[in-house]
Design a protein around this motif. Sequence first.
Motif, PDB file in Angstrom:
ATOM      1  N   SER A  92       0.831  -1.207   0.000  1.00 56.30           N
ATOM      2  CA  SER A  92       0.000   0.000   0.000  1.00 56.30           C
ATOM      3  C   SER A  92       0.861   1.251   0.000  1.00 56.30           C
ATOM      4  O   SER A  92       0.522   2.257  -0.627  1.00 56.30           O
ATOM      5  CB  SER A  92      -0.922  -0.002   1.227  1.00 56.30           C
ATOM      6  N   ALA A  93       1.977   1.212   0.703  1.00 56.50           N
ATOM      7  CA  ALA A  93       2.889   2.349   0.727  1.00 56.50           C
ATOM      8  C   ALA A  93       3.424   2.652  -0.662  1.00 56.50           C
ATOM      9  O   ALA A  93       3.497   3.805  -1.085  1.00 56.50           O
ATOM     10  CB  ALA A  93       4.046   2.058   1.683  1.00 56.50           C
ATOM     11  N   LEU A  94       3.792   1.621  -1.389  1.00 51.78           N
ATOM     12  CA  LEU A  94       4.339   1.819  -2.734  1.00 51.78           C
ATOM     13  C   LEU A  94       3.295   2.356  -3.704  1.00 51.78           C
ATOM     14  O   LEU A  94       3.582   3.245  -4.501  1.00 51.78           O
ATOM     15  CB  LEU A  94       4.910   0.497  -3.252  1.00 51.78           C
ATOM     16  N   THR A  95       2.084   1.822  -3.646  1.00 53.17           N
ATOM     17  CA  THR A  95       1.055   2.289  -4.574  1.00 53.17           C
ATOM     18  C   THR A  95       0.575   3.691  -4.221  1.00 53.17           C
ATOM     19  O   THR A  95       0.155   4.446  -5.107  1.00 53.17           O
ATOM     20  CB  THR A  95      -0.148   1.321  -4.584  1.00 53.17           C
ATOM     21  N   VAL A 329       9.710  -7.039  -9.551  1.00 51.78           N
ATOM     22  CA  VAL A 329       8.805  -7.869 -10.349  1.00 51.78           C
ATOM     23  C   VAL A 329       7.778  -7.019 -11.088  1.00 51.78           C
ATOM     24  O   VAL A 329       7.448  -7.282 -12.258  1.00 51.78           O
ATOM     25  CB  VAL A 329       8.096  -8.909  -9.459  1.00 51.78           C
ATOM     26  N   ALA A 330       7.264  -5.975 -10.423  1.00 50.40           N
ATOM     27  CA  ALA A 330       6.207  -5.158 -11.039  1.00 50.40           C
ATOM     28  C   ALA A 330       6.739  -4.193 -12.082  1.00 50.40           C
ATOM     29  O   ALA A 330       5.959  -3.631 -12.858  1.00 50.40           O
ATOM     30  CB  ALA A 330       5.447  -4.397  -9.958  1.00 50.40           C
ATOM     31  N   GLY A 331       8.046  -3.973 -12.104  1.00 48.29           N
ATOM     32  CA  GLY A 331       8.608  -3.069 -13.106  1.00 48.29           C
ATOM     33  C   GLY A 331       8.801  -1.657 -12.603  1.00 48.29           C
ATOM     34  O   GLY A 331       8.677  -0.702 -13.375  1.00 48.29           O
ATOM     35  N   GLY A 332       9.093  -1.495 -11.328  1.00 48.06           N
ATOM     36  CA  GLY A 332       9.367  -0.179 -10.768  1.00 48.06           C
ATOM     37  C   GLY A 332       8.127   0.679 -10.617  1.00 48.06           C
ATOM     38  O   GLY A 332       6.987   0.203 -10.662  1.00 48.06           O
ATOM     39  N   GLU A 338       0.769   1.248 -13.549  1.00 43.80           N
ATOM     40  CA  GLU A 338      -0.061   0.558 -14.538  1.00 43.80           C
ATOM     41  C   GLU A 338      -0.703  -0.705 -13.974  1.00 43.80           C
ATOM     42  O   GLU A 338      -1.565  -1.310 -14.621  1.00 43.80           O
ATOM     43  CB  GLU A 338       0.798   0.193 -15.752  1.00 43.80           C
ATOM     44  N   ASN A 339      -0.288  -1.107 -12.777  1.00 41.12           N
ATOM     45  CA  ASN A 339      -0.809  -2.328 -12.165  1.00 41.12           C
ATOM     46  C   ASN A 339      -2.067  -2.011 -11.364  1.00 41.12           C
ATOM     47  O   ASN A 339      -2.114  -1.033 -10.625  1.00 41.12           O
ATOM     48  CB  ASN A 339       0.263  -2.939 -11.244  1.00 41.12           C
ATOM     49  N   VAL A 345      -2.797  -8.640  -2.430  1.00 43.18           N
ATOM     50  CA  VAL A 345      -2.959  -9.171  -3.785  1.00 43.18           C
ATOM     51  C   VAL A 345      -1.747  -8.812  -4.635  1.00 43.18           C
ATOM     52  O   VAL A 345      -1.234  -9.644  -5.403  1.00 43.18           O
ATOM     53  CB  VAL A 345      -4.248  -8.637  -4.426  1.00 43.18           C
ATOM     54  N   LEU A 346      -1.275  -7.574  -4.501  1.00 46.50           N
ATOM     55  CA  LEU A 346      -0.103  -7.143  -5.265  1.00 46.50           C
ATOM     56  C   LEU A 346       1.125  -7.967  -4.872  1.00 46.50           C
ATOM     57  O   LEU A 346       1.869  -8.442  -5.730  1.00 46.50           O
ATOM     58  CB  LEU A 346       0.158  -5.653  -5.021  1.00 46.50           C
ATOM     59  N   THR A 347       1.335  -8.138  -3.565  1.00 44.78           N
ATOM     60  CA  THR A 347       2.487  -8.913  -3.109  1.00 44.78           C
ATOM     61  C   THR A 347       2.413 -10.360  -3.570  1.00 44.78           C
ATOM     62  O   THR A 347       3.407 -10.937  -4.036  1.00 44.78           O
ATOM     63  CB  THR A 347       2.590  -8.862  -1.570  1.00 44.78           C
ATOM     64  N   ALA A 348       1.216 -10.956  -3.440  1.00 44.87           N
ATOM     65  CA  ALA A 348       1.032 -12.339  -3.870  1.00 44.87           C
ATOM     66  C   ALA A 348       1.279 -12.481  -5.367  1.00 44.87           C
ATOM     67  O   ALA A 348       1.896 -13.459  -5.825  1.00 44.87           O
ATOM     68  CB  ALA A 348      -0.368 -12.817  -3.510  1.00 44.87           C
TER      69      ALA A 348
END
Length: 464
Positions: A92-95, A329-332, A338-339, A345-348
């Motif tokens: 959540s912090a990253l998003t 993994v998500a591309g920075g 874009e995710n 859910v994101l971590t999984a």
Amino acid sequence: MIHWIHSLVWGPALLGLLLFAGLFFTFQSHGFQFWGIRLWWRATVGSLFAGSKDPNQEEDRDIKENSVNKLQSACTALAATIGTGNIVGVASALTAGGPGAIFWMWVSAGLGMMTAYAETSLGIRYRYRDPAGRWVCGPMVYLERGLKSPGLSLFYGLLCLLASLGMGSMVQSNSAAQTIHYLTGLPPVFCAAVITGVVVFVAWGGTRRVTGVTEKLVPLSAGIYLLFSGAVLFKCRAQVPRAFWEIFQCALFPKSVLGGIGGYGISRSFRYGIARGVFSNEAGLGSLAGLHGATDNTTAEEQGMWAMFEVFFDTIVICTMTALVILCVAGGGRGLAENSYDGAVLTAWCFEEALGEAGQYLVSISMVVFAFATMIAWYYLGRQTLGGVLDWLRKRTGISQKACQRAEALYLILFGYAVFLGCVSGLRAVWELSDIWNGLMAFPNILALLILRRRVPGVRSGDF
């Protein structure tokens, strides 16, 4: 109404108190958490390999039953702090704040290490044993015996008990039950019965069983999580330097600054993230003082350094590993934008992308284990706090020892019921109420730390 109170409690005032306390004790100790890293590392993790004898072996039976050694107290404190927030909160912090949010989390944790030192060392300095031979410890004790404020002492104790029945039980059991239901398809009621039964069984065994379980569970579960996170990062090793570069680069942008410091209360997203795990090390809330209070054959300085290590390991190590996995993994930052995923859910999804289906199961099982460890650690903290409340009442009303025993049995029943209820019900209101109780705990605790600053061992002179 609850939402408004939540926003008010976790607003700029609490942020300012937490950061000011961390900065104050950092300056007073001349930055001990930085220049003294070799000293506090040797006094904590390094001491585990020193081959010293059992610190409890010379105690009499009653005292031994209610005391723990240094490793057990450290693992119990880590169990309370390493939770689902290390998985959900970091995502959540990253998003919310971008990659730069992680840098400001590091800064906040670095300052929080000295706050954790101050509250834990004060807790050891002012603790005492009750008639049953158990340690009475934590912020309640230094609020009453150091600050000479029995009213604030009782206020803090009641808040901590409420938090243990909310954030420490219902919220954690809800996360565990939902994860088990998702993995196995078992009915929530069945999941609730199993989780409640295991938690109550461990809690019923008292201090020795709780700390014995955390002593074995926490190193194993954290080690496995770090091992698989390391496997992901090794596979994505070409992206790791870019992830670090983005963290530092994006920290210069206002959105990232707000997101990272939001782990201490400014950003709306991070106000939620504090109680749910971004601020999972709990420095400033006073809980670490209670979790370390029953440690035998120790000094205030030594337990303070253990608290520093726990803040470091929880945030700088565990949260950073999760963040790097997601970024690689998500591309920075661009990939995160874009995710459409967030939270667990994101971590999984990131672990599954890197390790296949096994990665998804890893995150799910880690969440269950972390949640279970957090529940039993919070029961331990609640039981310690209840001891302080009962001792407060004993001094003023003369309640009997038998009445105290009944109160302790009732607390275990209430804790078990809260665990069961959390498994089978929605918890939106409980989340916010628990955040409020956690936040309110910080105000009397930080007040006591600042007023008693000259009694914090080592901090006044910087001589450790």
